[in-house]
Design a protein around this motif. Structure first.
Motif, short mmCIF file in Angstrom:
data_model
loop_
_atom_site.label_atom_id
_atom_site.label_comp_id
_atom_site.label_asym_id
_atom_site.label_seq_id
_atom_site.Cartn_x
_atom_site.Cartn_y
_atom_site.Cartn_z
N GLU A 185 -25.80 2.51 35.24
CA GLU A 185 -24.85 1.40 35.12
C GLU A 185 -23.98 1.57 33.87
O GLU A 185 -24.37 2.27 32.93
N ALA A 186 -22.85 0.90 33.83
CA ALA A 186 -21.98 0.89 32.66
C ALA A 186 -22.78 0.44 31.43
O ALA A 186 -23.45 -0.58 31.47
N GLY A 187 -22.76 1.26 30.37
CA GLY A 187 -23.49 0.93 29.15
C GLY A 187 -24.99 1.05 29.30
O GLY A 187 -25.73 0.70 28.38
N ASN A 227 -19.77 4.73 29.11
CA ASN A 227 -18.55 4.35 29.81
C ASN A 227 -18.56 2.89 30.27
O ASN A 227 -19.62 2.30 30.45
N PRO A 228 -17.37 2.30 30.49
CA PRO A 228 -17.28 0.93 31.00
C PRO A 228 -17.44 0.88 32.53
O PRO A 228 -17.11 -0.12 33.15
N PHE A 229 -17.91 1.96 33.12
CA PHE A 229 -18.13 2.04 34.57
C PHE A 229 -19.41 2.84 34.82
O PHE A 229 -19.83 3.65 33.99
#
Length: 79
Positions: A66-68, A34-36
């Motif tokens: 963390e995102a990614g 996710n981007p979040f």
């Protein structure tokens, strides 16, 4: 969740006649696409060998991903 080759360990083995059980630590890498960021609070799991359920349990790693990002997680299991 992705199993990490070479990181899963057999920590105890009692053959038939001495308990007929095995204790394992299964290692996995948890990825967050996710981007979040996300919090991983609780995971319920089942383990199957040759199509037969040999164990189930739950862990509470309480980690933030963390995102990614990715984090290692270990699952204790008795079968």
């Amino acid at each position: 969740f992705e199993l990490v080759p070479g990181q899963t360990r057999l920590t105890r083995f009692d053959p038939p006649g001495a308990g007929a059980s095995a204790e394992l630590t299964v290692a996995a890498q948890v990825r967050n696409p996710n981007p979040f960021g996300v919090r991983l609070g609780r995971v319920a799991y089942q383990v199957f060998l040759a199509g037969r359920e040999v164990g189930q349990s739950e862990i509470a790693p309480e980690v933030f991903i963390e995102a990614g990002g990715q984090v290692p997680v270990r699952f204790p299991m008795t079968a």
